[in-house]
Design a protein around this motif. Structure first.
Motif, PDB file in Angstrom:
ATOM      1  N   ALA A 194      82.447  35.798  62.487  1.00 48.52           N
ATOM      2  CA  ALA A 194      81.227  34.676  62.031  1.00 48.52           C
ATOM      3  C   ALA A 194      80.107  35.834  61.795  1.00 48.52           C
ATOM      4  O   ALA A 194      79.308  35.497  61.121  1.00 48.52           O
ATOM      5  CB  ALA A 194      80.991  33.798  63.133  1.00 48.52           C
ATOM      6  N   ARG A 195      79.867  36.633  62.606  1.00 48.42           N
ATOM      7  CA  ARG A 195      78.714  37.488  62.592  1.00 48.42           C
ATOM      8  C   ARG A 195      78.613  38.323  61.241  1.00 48.42           C
ATOM      9  O   ARG A 195      77.719  38.430  60.680  1.00 48.42           O
ATOM     10  CB  ARG A 195      78.787  38.375  64.001  1.00 48.42           C
ATOM     11  CG  ARG A 195      77.470  39.459  63.748  1.00 48.42           C
ATOM     12  CD  ARG A 195      76.224  38.754  63.947  1.00 48.42           C
ATOM     13  NE  ARG A 195      75.101  39.583  63.811  1.00 48.42           N
ATOM     14  CZ  ARG A 195      74.171  39.383  62.948  1.00 48.42           C
ATOM     15  NH1 ARG A 195      74.263  38.247  62.108  1.00 48.42           N
ATOM     16  NH2 ARG A 195      72.949  40.110  62.716  1.00 48.42           N
ATOM     17  N   LEU A 196      79.983  38.722  60.967  1.00 48.87           N
ATOM     18  CA  LEU A 196      80.049  39.463  59.695  1.00 48.87           C
ATOM     19  C   LEU A 196      79.703  38.578  58.570  1.00 48.87           C
ATOM     20  O   LEU A 196      78.950  38.855  57.710  1.00 48.87           O
ATOM     21  CB  LEU A 196      81.323  40.289  59.533  1.00 48.87           C
ATOM     22  CG  LEU A 196      81.621  40.957  58.326  1.00 48.87           C
ATOM     23  CD1 LEU A 196      80.557  42.224  58.662  1.00 48.87           C
ATOM     24  CD2 LEU A 196      83.204  41.546  58.464  1.00 48.87           C
TER      25      LEU A 196
ATOM     26  N   GLU B 129      73.082  36.845  54.580  1.00 49.02           N
ATOM     27  CA  GLU B 129      71.734  37.257  54.614  1.00 49.02           C
ATOM     28  C   GLU B 129      71.577  38.360  53.600  1.00 49.02           C
ATOM     29  O   GLU B 129      70.641  38.396  52.843  1.00 49.02           O
ATOM     30  CB  GLU B 129      71.422  37.734  55.974  1.00 49.02           C
ATOM     31  CG  GLU B 129      70.056  38.168  56.217  1.00 49.02           C
ATOM     32  CD  GLU B 129      69.605  38.631  57.581  1.00 49.02           C
ATOM     33  OE1 GLU B 129      68.763  39.656  57.612  1.00 49.02           O
ATOM     34  OE2 GLU B 129      69.966  37.808  58.445  1.00 49.02           O
ATOM     35  N   LEU B 130      72.496  39.236  53.318  1.00 52.13           N
ATOM     36  CA  LEU B 130      72.280  40.362  52.576  1.00 52.13           C
ATOM     37  C   LEU B 130      72.512  39.898  51.168  1.00 52.13           C
ATOM     38  O   LEU B 130      71.514  40.176  50.382  1.00 52.13           O
ATOM     39  CB  LEU B 130      73.459  41.291  52.691  1.00 52.13           C
ATOM     40  CG  LEU B 130      73.597  42.493  51.890  1.00 52.13           C
ATOM     41  CD1 LEU B 130      72.245  43.650  52.227  1.00 52.13           C
ATOM     42  CD2 LEU B 130      74.781  43.195  51.979  1.00 52.13           C
ATOM     43  N   MET B 131      73.233  38.973  50.651  1.00 50.11           N
ATOM     44  CA  MET B 131      73.144  38.354  49.462  1.00 50.11           C
ATOM     45  C   MET B 131      72.108  37.490  49.115  1.00 50.11           C
ATOM     46  O   MET B 131      71.489  37.319  48.197  1.00 50.11           O
ATOM     47  CB  MET B 131      74.583  37.548  49.410  1.00 50.11           C
ATOM     48  CG  MET B 131      75.791  38.571  49.180  1.00 50.11           C
ATOM     49  SD  MET B 131      77.307  37.451  48.754  1.00 50.11           S
ATOM     50  CE  MET B 131      78.093  37.314  50.347  1.00 50.11           C
ATOM     51  N   SER B 132      71.689  36.654  50.161  1.00 55.20           N
ATOM     52  CA  SER B 132      70.454  36.014  49.954  1.00 55.20           C
ATOM     53  C   SER B 132      69.145  36.835  49.521  1.00 55.20           C
ATOM     54  O   SER B 132      68.356  36.414  48.595  1.00 55.20           O
ATOM     55  CB  SER B 132      70.067  35.173  51.126  1.00 55.20           C
ATOM     56  OG  SER B 132      70.978  34.120  51.256  1.00 55.20           O
ATOM     57  N   LYS B 133      68.965  38.024  50.159  1.00 53.45           N
ATOM     58  CA  LYS B 133      68.022  38.752  50.010  1.00 53.45           C
ATOM     59  C   LYS B 133      68.216  39.679  48.507  1.00 53.45           C
ATOM     60  O   LYS B 133      66.864  40.019  47.923  1.00 53.45           O
ATOM     61  CB  LYS B 133      68.073  39.976  51.053  1.00 53.45           C
ATOM     62  CG  LYS B 133      67.431  39.432  52.229  1.00 53.45           C
ATOM     63  CD  LYS B 133      67.201  40.610  53.377  1.00 53.45           C
ATOM     64  CE  LYS B 133      66.764  40.062  54.703  1.00 53.45           C
ATOM     65  NZ  LYS B 133      66.661  40.950  55.630  1.00 53.45           N
TER      66      LYS B 133
ATOM     67  N   GLU C  93      76.689  29.576  53.713  1.00 49.88           N
ATOM     68  CA  GLU C  93      77.150  30.158  54.899  1.00 49.88           C
ATOM     69  C   GLU C  93      78.253  29.244  55.819  1.00 49.88           C
ATOM     70  O   GLU C  93      77.449  28.228  56.391  1.00 49.88           O
ATOM     71  CB  GLU C  93      76.273  30.951  55.717  1.00 49.88           C
ATOM     72  CG  GLU C  93      76.749  31.375  56.902  1.00 49.88           C
ATOM     73  CD  GLU C  93      75.346  31.978  57.729  1.00 49.88           C
ATOM     74  OE1 GLU C  93      75.698  32.293  58.884  1.00 49.88           O
ATOM     75  OE2 GLU C  93      74.223  32.190  57.119  1.00 49.88           O
ATOM     76  N   ILE C  94      79.270  29.460  55.759  1.00 51.13           N
ATOM     77  CA  ILE C  94      80.263  28.583  56.520  1.00 51.13           C
ATOM     78  C   ILE C  94      80.993  29.389  57.285  1.00 51.13           C
ATOM     79  O   ILE C  94      81.771  30.256  56.861  1.00 51.13           O
ATOM     80  CB  ILE C  94      80.944  27.884  55.644  1.00 51.13           C
ATOM     81  CG1 ILE C  94      80.264  26.709  54.663  1.00 51.13           C
ATOM     82  CG2 ILE C  94      82.095  26.845  56.398  1.00 51.13           C
ATOM     83  CD1 ILE C  94      81.095  26.026  53.804  1.00 51.13           C
TER      84      ILE C  94
END
Length: 64
Positions: free
Chosen positions: A14-16, A22-26, A33-34
């Motif tokens: 889940a952390r990965l 977050e990286l893709m959103s930026k 995110e599921i």
């Protein structure tokens, strides 16, 4: 003609998943995110937000 594609990425934790979302959103990539830390209600809500490609193409064809 617009291209209709969606990608599902499976990660080991889940952390990965949170990190890559977050990286893709930026970088401007729209992400839902599921993962296991989401409740079933949250997952269901996110899945309801994903329109199918067929529905999107039907809407676009109707607006021409």
């Amino acid at each position: 003609m617009s291209v209709c594609w969606q990608v599902i990425v499976f990660l080991t934790t889940a952390r990965l998943t949170q990190y890559y979302a977050e990286l893709m959103s930026k970088t401007g990539i729209p992400v839902l995110e599921i993962h296991s830390r989401k409740s079933q209600a949250q997952v269901r809500h996110l899945l309801d937000l994903v329109p199918s490609c067929a529905a999107r193409k039907t809407r676009e064809a109707g607006s021409l």
